[in-house]
Write a protein that holds these residues in place. Structure first.
Motif, PDB file in Angstrom:
ATOM      1  N   GLY A 207       0.784  -1.225   0.000  1.00 11.05           N
ATOM      2  CA  GLY A 207       0.000   0.000   0.000  1.00 11.05           C
ATOM      3  C   GLY A 207       0.812   1.269   0.000  1.00 11.05           C
ATOM      4  N   HIS A 208       2.115   1.174  -0.284  1.00 13.25           N
ATOM      5  CA  HIS A 208       2.937   2.372  -0.363  1.00 13.25           C
ATOM      6  C   HIS A 208       2.728   3.054  -1.722  1.00 13.25           C
ATOM      7  CE1 HIS A 208       5.068   0.159   2.838  1.00 13.25           C
ATOM      8  NE2 HIS A 208       5.239   1.367   3.329  1.00 13.25           N
ATOM      9  N   LEU A 220      -4.088  14.127  -1.647  1.00 11.94           N
ATOM     10  CA  LEU A 220      -3.337  13.598  -0.515  1.00 11.94           C
ATOM     11  C   LEU A 220      -2.929  14.707   0.455  1.00 11.94           C
ATOM     12  CD1 LEU A 220      -1.032  11.019  -2.313  1.00 11.94           C
ATOM     13  CD2 LEU A 220      -2.782  10.469  -0.612  1.00 11.94           C
ATOM     14  N   ARG A 221      -2.608  15.861  -0.109  1.00  8.53           N
ATOM     15  CA  ARG A 221      -2.131  16.960   0.721  1.00  8.53           C
ATOM     16  C   ARG A 221      -3.257  17.747   1.377  1.00  8.53           C
ATOM     17  NH1 ARG A 221       3.261  18.343  -0.206  1.00  8.53           N
ATOM     18  NH2 ARG A 221       4.248  17.222  -1.942  1.00  8.53           N
ATOM     19  N   HIS A 222      -4.383  17.865   0.684  1.00 11.81           N
ATOM     20  CA  HIS A 222      -5.416  18.786   1.154  1.00 11.81           C
ATOM     21  C   HIS A 222      -6.755  18.119   1.460  1.00 11.81           C
ATOM     22  CE1 HIS A 222      -2.678  22.018   0.090  1.00 11.81           C
ATOM     23  NE2 HIS A 222      -2.553  21.498  -1.118  1.00 11.81           N
ATOM     24  N   GLY A 223      -6.928  16.846   1.119  1.00 18.84           N
ATOM     25  CA  GLY A 223      -8.193  16.179   1.367  1.00 18.84           C
ATOM     26  C   GLY A 223      -8.253  15.538   2.739  1.00 18.84           C
ATOM     27  N   ASP A 224      -9.446  15.175   3.156  1.00 15.42           N
ATOM     28  CA  ASP A 224      -9.644  14.516   4.438  1.00 15.42           C
ATOM     29  C   ASP A 224      -9.798  13.003   4.298  1.00 15.42           C
ATOM     30  OD1 ASP A 224      -9.597  16.951   5.800  1.00 15.42           O
ATOM     31  OD2 ASP A 224     -11.746  17.275   5.474  1.00 15.42           O
ATOM     32  N   ALA A 225     -10.160  12.536   3.119  1.00 11.00           N
ATOM     33  CA  ALA A 225     -10.509  11.126   2.950  1.00 11.00           C
ATOM     34  C   ALA A 225      -9.294  10.220   2.836  1.00 11.00           C
ATOM     35  CB  ALA A 225     -11.405  10.944   1.728  1.00 11.00           C
ATOM     36  N   LEU A 226      -8.165  10.746   2.397  1.00 10.04           N
ATOM     37  CA  LEU A 226      -6.965   9.930   2.240  1.00 10.04           C
ATOM     38  C   LEU A 226      -5.740  10.788   2.480  1.00 10.04           C
ATOM     39  CD1 LEU A 226      -6.366   9.243  -1.571  1.00 10.04           C
ATOM     40  CD2 LEU A 226      -7.907  10.976  -0.704  1.00 10.04           C
ATOM     41  N   ARG A 227      -4.676  10.149   2.908  1.00 11.11           N
ATOM     42  CA  ARG A 227      -3.429  10.872   3.151  1.00 11.11           C
ATOM     43  C   ARG A 227      -2.261   9.889   3.115  1.00 11.11           C
ATOM     44  NH1 ARG A 227      -1.420  10.568   8.424  1.00 11.11           N
ATOM     45  NH2 ARG A 227      -2.745   9.414   9.895  1.00 11.11           N
ATOM     46  N   MET A 228      -1.069  10.449   3.111  1.00 10.93           N
ATOM     47  CA  MET A 228       0.147   9.642   3.127  1.00 10.93           C
ATOM     48  C   MET A 228       0.560   9.429   4.574  1.00 10.93           C
ATOM     49  SD  MET A 228       1.698   9.066  -0.012  1.00 10.93           S
ATOM     50  CE  MET A 228       3.416   9.547  -0.070  1.00 10.93           C
ATOM     51  N   GLY A 229       0.687   8.163   4.955  1.00 11.98           N
ATOM     52  CA  GLY A 229       1.117   7.850   6.299  1.00 11.98           C
ATOM     53  C   GLY A 229       2.618   7.661   6.389  1.00 11.98           C
ATOM     54  N   PRO A 230       3.112   7.153   7.521  1.00 20.49           N
ATOM     55  CA  PRO A 230       4.551   6.914   7.683  1.00 20.49           C
ATOM     56  C   PRO A 230       5.093   5.989   6.589  1.00 20.49           C
ATOM     57  CG  PRO A 230       3.381   6.709   9.786  1.00 20.49           C
ATOM     58  CD  PRO A 230       2.331   6.815   8.713  1.00 20.49           C
ATOM     59  N   GLY A 231       6.219   6.359   6.048  1.00 23.11           N
ATOM     60  CA  GLY A 231       6.837   5.549   5.009  1.00 23.11           C
ATOM     61  C   GLY A 231       6.160   5.637   3.663  1.00 23.11           C
ATOM     62  N   LEU A 236      -6.540   5.609   4.565  1.00 23.40           N
ATOM     63  CA  LEU A 236      -7.894   6.067   4.269  1.00 23.40           C
ATOM     64  C   LEU A 236      -8.625   6.343   5.568  1.00 23.40           C
ATOM     65  CD1 LEU A 236      -8.819   3.506   1.452  1.00 23.40           C
ATOM     66  CD2 LEU A 236      -7.618   5.702   1.249  1.00 23.40           C
ATOM     67  N   ARG A 237      -9.436   7.383   5.576  1.00 26.04           N
ATOM     68  CA  ARG A 237     -10.176   7.753   6.784  1.00 26.04           C
ATOM     69  C   ARG A 237     -11.235   6.721   7.129  1.00 26.04           C
ATOM     70  NH1 ARG A 237     -13.565  13.103   6.233  1.00 26.04           N
ATOM     71  NH2 ARG A 237     -14.731  11.675   4.881  1.00 26.04           N
ATOM     72  N   SER A 238     -11.912   6.189   6.113  1.00 25.87           N
ATOM     73  CA  SER A 238     -12.990   5.226   6.327  1.00 25.87           C
ATOM     74  C   SER A 238     -12.420   3.846   6.627  1.00 25.87           C
ATOM     75  CB  SER A 238     -13.888   5.167   5.089  1.00 25.87           C
ATOM     76  OG  SER A 238     -14.714   4.033   5.111  1.00 25.87           O
ATOM     77  N   ALA A 239     -12.886   3.248   7.719  1.00 28.52           N
ATOM     78  CA  ALA A 239     -12.442   1.900   8.074  1.00 28.52           C
ATOM     79  C   ALA A 239     -12.876   0.893   7.025  1.00 28.52           C
ATOM     80  CB  ALA A 239     -12.990   1.512   9.452  1.00 28.52           C
ATOM     81  N   GLU A 240     -14.093   1.049   6.495  1.00 27.53           N
ATOM     82  CA  GLU A 240     -14.579   0.130   5.463  1.00 27.53           C
ATOM     83  C   GLU A 240     -13.749   0.262   4.197  1.00 27.53           C
ATOM     84  OE1 GLU A 240     -16.760  -2.625   3.256  1.00 27.53           O
ATOM     85  OE2 GLU A 240     -16.470  -2.326   5.398  1.00 27.53           O
ATOM     86  N   ALA A 241     -13.416   1.510   3.812  1.00 26.59           N
ATOM     87  CA  ALA A 241     -12.590   1.722   2.626  1.00 26.59           C
ATOM     88  C   ALA A 241     -11.203   1.120   2.821  1.00 26.59           C
ATOM     89  CB  ALA A 241     -12.491   3.216   2.315  1.00 26.59           C
ATOM     90  N   SER A 242     -10.642   1.237   4.013  1.00 26.34           N
ATOM     91  CA  SER A 242      -9.321   0.654   4.291  1.00 26.34           C
ATOM     92  C   SER A 242      -9.361  -0.864   4.175  1.00 26.34           C
ATOM     93  CB  SER A 242      -8.866   1.055   5.697  1.00 26.34           C
ATOM     94  OG  SER A 242      -8.658   2.450   5.786  1.00 26.34           O
ATOM     95  N   ARG A 243     -10.442  -1.454   4.683  1.00 27.50           N
ATOM     96  CA  ARG A 243     -10.571  -2.909   4.598  1.00 27.50           C
ATOM     97  C   ARG A 243     -10.613  -3.373   3.152  1.00 27.50           C
ATOM     98  NH1 ARG A 243     -14.257  -6.567   3.648  1.00 27.50           N
ATOM     99  NH2 ARG A 243     -15.892  -5.000   3.319  1.00 27.50           N
ATOM    100  N   ARG A 244     -11.377  -2.662   2.331  1.00 27.68           N
ATOM    101  CA  ARG A 244     -11.506  -3.062   0.928  1.00 27.68           C
ATOM    102  C   ARG A 244     -10.207  -2.818   0.163  1.00 27.68           C
ATOM    103  NH1 ARG A 244     -16.908  -1.601  -2.005  1.00 27.68           N
ATOM    104  NH2 ARG A 244     -16.040  -3.316  -3.242  1.00 27.68           N
ATOM    105  N   LEU A 245      -9.485  -1.754   0.513  1.00 28.60           N
ATOM    106  CA  LEU A 245      -8.193  -1.509  -0.128  1.00 28.60           C
ATOM    107  C   LEU A 245      -7.215  -2.632   0.210  1.00 28.60           C
ATOM    108  CD1 LEU A 245      -6.073   0.177  -1.640  1.00 28.60           C
ATOM    109  CD2 LEU A 245      -5.689   1.448   0.488  1.00 28.60           C
TER     110      LEU A 245
END
Length: 377
Positions: A207-208, A220-231, A236-245
């Motif tokens: 998922g990098h 990625l820089r200005h939205g709330d729904a997704l962002r770049m994490g460590p590394g 994704l903000r949504s737990a369901e969206a993260s699961r499906r990803l």
């Protein structure tokens, strides 16, 4: 006219590039032909060398100028545009392409306007000795090459040198016109894509984010729904969206032919993501991408989009709210529940919306709304 060999022989400083090479490279420079003009100015002993570009029937005063000249030379273009251009005797639009002209060919003895132009503009500005050559390219492009001095006239060798460049300059201008046209087209298309709010990401099996376009970078820089994490891992903000990803990452890593899947990231503003296997067009290695994620959403809030549907299609606010819910994948029943109305009322609104938009059904309504001018707002 001189041939290419003569051009090379006249202009090949030790260790340097000849004029013809610089002329051919000109369309790829920013600004174009700057190196060519600088070398030409030095070689022919001109105080100024300039290229004036126009397209269509634009007046000479609306030309784009690329030039090289003595930094001490006063810029008389403002004076020229302010009035002296009306006295200029050179018929730029009717000059035979590829022919070298001396300014003196157009100064008529005894003509008071020409005399004023010469004595009030050219001589004080050290511009009385000029050579002028026009070239053209398909698409209505014109370029006028002008060189000048203030003390002595140019020799016949300079005339021959410029004439020898004429066919090369015409081809170079044609190349420039193609590049410029494609640049404009790409800019317009790119702006349309940005306004449609499309973007893409390339992800590895963990998922990098390996690569992304400008629109995805903005989200990625200005939205709330997704962002770049460590590394650099996509979060994704949504737990369901993260699961499906995560499911898609696992499935696509083991099966490059797995079916694409859609993931809803946000309802307000609306943003979703289509996940597809990266396919065969990838590099091997530990950072090999396994997923291409296409992002698509709405630049506007729901309130703004509803207002646009009202003005574009004559919908009422209630009808527009239902139409917006349908474009976001809701069924009639789901939309009714979301809006707090009965399903019967929602179906009534949908039928009215079909009539006002010319849609033949729910799928057609979605197509019409999503491809309307509102999507570019």
């Amino acid at each position: 006219m001189v041939d290419d060999a003569t051009i090379d022989r006249v202009d090949a400083p030790p260790g340097g590039e000849d004029l013809l090479t610089l002329l051919h490279r000109g369309p790829l420079e920013t600004p174009p032909w700057q190196a060519f003009l600088s070398r030409l100015q030095s070689q022919v002993g001109a105080e100024f060398c300039g290229m004036f570009f126009r397209q269509g029937d634009a007046h000479i005063t609306d030309s784009t100028e690329i030039s090289a000249g003595d930094p001490q030379l006063e810029d008389l273009m403002p004076q020229y545009k302010a009035g002296f251009h009306a006295l200029d005797p050179v018929p730029y639009d009717s000059l035979a392409p590829g022919r070298v002209h001396a300014l003196g060919e157009f100064i008529e003895p005894g003509n008071p306007l020409h005399a004023r132009y010469l004595h009030e503009f050219l001589i004080p500005g050290r511009r009385q000795f000029q050579r002028i050559m026009r070239v053209t390219a398909p698409g209505g492009y014109n370029a006028v090459l002008v060189i000048w001095r203030g003390e002595t006239d140019f020799s016949g060798d300079v005339d021959a040198l410029l004439a020898g460049f004429a066919p090369h300059l015409a081809i170079s201008l044609q190349l420039y016109s193609v590049i410029e046209r494609e640049r404009v087209h790409a800019g317009i298309c790119g702006e349309a894509v940005r306004r449609l709010n499309f973007g893409w990401l390339r992800l590895d099996a963990r998922g990098h984010v390996l690569d992304r376009d400008a629109q995805a970078d903005h989200l990625l820089r200005h939205g709330d729904a997704l962002r770049m994490g460590p590394g650099g891992r996509l979060q994704l903000r949504s737990a369901e969206a993260s699961r499906r990803l995560n499911e898609a990452l696992r499935d696509f890593a083991s099966d490059p032919l797995a079916r694409p899947r859609a993931v809803r990231l946000s309802d307000e503003p609306w943003l979703d993501m289509l996940l597809r296997p990266a396919g065969d067009h990838v590099l091997s290695g530990p950072a090999r991408p396994v997923v291409t994620a296409y992002l698509h959403g709405d630049r506007q809030t729901g309130v703004s989009r509803i207002d646009q549907f009202v003005h574009l299609f004559g919908l009422t606010a209630s009808e527009a709210r239902l139409a917006l819910a349908i474009t976001r994948g809701r069924t009639i029943a789901e939309a009714a529940a979301e809006l707090g109305i009965s399903e019967q009322t929602a179906r009534g609104y949908s039928k009215i919306a079909y009539g006002k938009t010319g849609a033949r059904g729910q799928a057609d309504l979605v197509r019409i709304l999503l491809t309307s001018a509102a999507s570019l707002a």
